[in-house]
Design a protein around this motif. Structure first.
Motif, PDB file in Angstrom:
ATOM      1  N   TRP A  26       0.989  -1.123   0.050  1.00  0.00           N
ATOM      2  CA  TRP A  26      -0.011   0.069   0.130  1.00  0.00           C
ATOM      3  C   TRP A  26       0.897   1.279  -0.097  1.00  0.00           C
ATOM      4  CZ3 TRP A  26      -4.977   1.162  -0.574  1.00  0.00           C
ATOM      5  CH2 TRP A  26      -5.678   2.463   0.013  1.00  0.00           C
ATOM      6  N   MET A  27       1.697   1.465   0.787  1.00  0.00           N
ATOM      7  CA  MET A  27       2.676   2.624   0.809  1.00  0.00           C
ATOM      8  C   MET A  27       4.240   2.536   0.445  1.00  0.00           C
ATOM      9  SD  MET A  27       1.142   4.159   4.474  1.00  0.00           S
ATOM     10  CE  MET A  27       1.797   5.844   4.220  1.00  0.00           C
ATOM     11  N   GLU A 108       2.933  -5.866   3.812  1.00  0.00           N
ATOM     12  CA  GLU A 108       1.821  -5.479   4.361  1.00  0.00           C
ATOM     13  C   GLU A 108       0.653  -6.473   4.241  1.00  0.00           C
ATOM     14  OE1 GLU A 108      -0.900  -1.612   4.677  1.00  0.00           O
ATOM     15  OE2 GLU A 108      -1.310  -2.622   2.956  1.00  0.00           O
ATOM     16  N   TRP A 113      -4.767  -8.444  10.471  1.00  0.00           N
ATOM     17  CA  TRP A 113      -3.690  -7.549  10.869  1.00  0.00           C
ATOM     18  C   TRP A 113      -3.443  -7.600  12.357  1.00  0.00           C
ATOM     19  CZ3 TRP A 113      -4.888  -2.053   8.192  1.00  0.00           C
ATOM     20  CH2 TRP A 113      -4.837  -2.108   6.944  1.00  0.00           C
ATOM     21  N   PHE A 138       2.960   8.012  -0.794  1.00  0.00           N
ATOM     22  CA  PHE A 138       1.908   8.077  -1.441  1.00  0.00           C
ATOM     23  C   PHE A 138       1.887   8.904  -2.476  1.00  0.00           C
ATOM     24  CE2 PHE A 138       1.892  11.698   1.609  1.00  0.00           C
ATOM     25  CZ  PHE A 138       1.358  12.429   0.593  1.00  0.00           C
ATOM     26  N   SER A 178      -3.781   2.196   6.391  1.00  0.00           N
ATOM     27  CA  SER A 178      -2.640   1.333   6.334  1.00  0.00           C
ATOM     28  C   SER A 178      -2.318   0.274   7.459  1.00  0.00           C
ATOM     29  CB  SER A 178      -1.240   2.180   5.612  1.00  0.00           C
ATOM     30  OG  SER A 178      -0.948   2.748   6.867  1.00  0.00           O
ATOM     31  N   SER A 181      -0.596   2.475   9.929  1.00  0.00           N
ATOM     32  CA  SER A 181      -1.231   3.176  10.945  1.00  0.00           C
ATOM     33  C   SER A 181      -2.108   2.615  12.178  1.00  0.00           C
ATOM     34  CB  SER A 181      -2.473   3.906  10.005  1.00  0.00           C
ATOM     35  OG  SER A 181      -1.880   4.845   8.963  1.00  0.00           O
ATOM     36  N   SER A 196       5.574   7.010  12.223  1.00  0.00           N
ATOM     37  CA  SER A 196       5.211   6.862  10.613  1.00  0.00           C
ATOM     38  C   SER A 196       5.580   8.012   9.704  1.00  0.00           C
ATOM     39  CB  SER A 196       3.866   6.234  10.735  1.00  0.00           C
ATOM     40  OG  SER A 196       3.392   6.160   9.223  1.00  0.00           O
TER      41      SER A 196
END
Length: 274
Positions: A26-27, A108, A113, A138, A178, A181, A196
């Motif tokens: 994702w990031m 990720e 999670w 991003f 994310s 986060s 982060s």
């Protein structure tokens, strides 16, 4: 109790250590997350510490078109009729004991999670980690010819000065989250500090972004209070910017768009300074 999907290889003697966390997915646009950590791992004597097993955290196949399914399937290489390699997800932790620094390189998780977080925080307990630093990216409107904007979040208010001291803007964001986060949100109950950092990279580019990697690395060097050789990264950034600019000038519409982004970026800097 150790999570069943966590494999501890060694528990090196560390105290109030820092864990640098890098995750594909994702990031990790521009390979800012994994590229930064891989760069900082170079030239060190590293001890393998732990592995987070992939099973139960990832979707290996997703129903739908081939284009969608290909995003999830593992990569395979056939050579001369033989399967030469089959790449499953790897999540590994190594440590530079003398620097009191650990590195997590992984992907990720798609699912569970909470369970993946259990593994990470068990590692921080085993290694006496005081602080986790995640770095990612991003896509945005910053042009490739300008310093990427940096945004950050912290696990408790006392850490906010670390953002302003490193020219990192406190994040104001609401939307899809994310995994990083999630970890920042959970860190206080695990008695670990977490920062982060997210670099805004040009949304019109794909592939490695040395400029953003260099910018994030500079912040990390200051946060870690450790010298980092940036000469190689600066040279790669300069070469990359020239190559990208040459390619963009061949596309009149894109070149005009980039010039508008540059103007907006410069005007914002002027307004912030006033």
């Amino acid at each position: 109790m150790e999570p069943e999907r966590l494999r501890i290889l060694e528990s090196p003697p560390m105290n109030d250590a820092t864990l640098l966390l890098a995750l594909t997915g994702w990031m990790d646009g521009g390979l800012v997350s994994t590229g930064t950590v891989r760069n900082l791992m170079q030239g060190r004597t590293l001890v393998p510490v732990a592995q987070v097993q992939a099973g139960g955290f990832y979707i290996d196949n997703f129903p739908g078109s081939m284009e969608v399914s290909a995003l999830f399937r593992p990569s395979v290489k056939h050579t001369g009729g033989l399967v030469e390699s089959f790449e499953m997800v790897e999540n590994e932790v190594v440590a530079d004991v003398t620097a009191n620094l650990a590195f997590f390189l992984g992907k990720e998780p798609n699912i569970d999670w909470i369970g993946f977080g259990d593994c990470i925080f068990e590692i921080t307990r085993r290694m006496n980690v005081k602080r986790i630093i995640f770095m990612g990216s991003f896509g945005g409107t910053v042009p490739h010819t300008r310093e990427p904007r940096m945004y950050g979040s912290v696990s408790r208010a006392e850490l906010l000065p670390l953002l302003t001291d490193n020219d990192i803007r406190p994040s104001d964001y609401e939307g899809p989250g994310s995994f990083a986060s999630y970890l920042v949100h959970r860190a206080p109950q695990e008695k670990v500090e977490m920062i982060s950092i997210a670099a805004e990279i040009p949304g019109y580019l794909q592939g490695l972004n040395p400029l953003s990697i260099e910018a994030v690395t500079r912040r990390l060097a200051h946060l870690l209070n450790a010298p980092v050789d940036l000469e190689r990264l600066r040279a790669a950034s300069t070469s990359w910017e020239l190559q990208v600019s040459e390619a963009i000038e061949k596309d009149a519409d894109l070149a005009q768009t980039v010039r508008k982004m540059e103007e907006q970026y410069d005007n914002e800097l002027i307004n912030r300074a006033e």
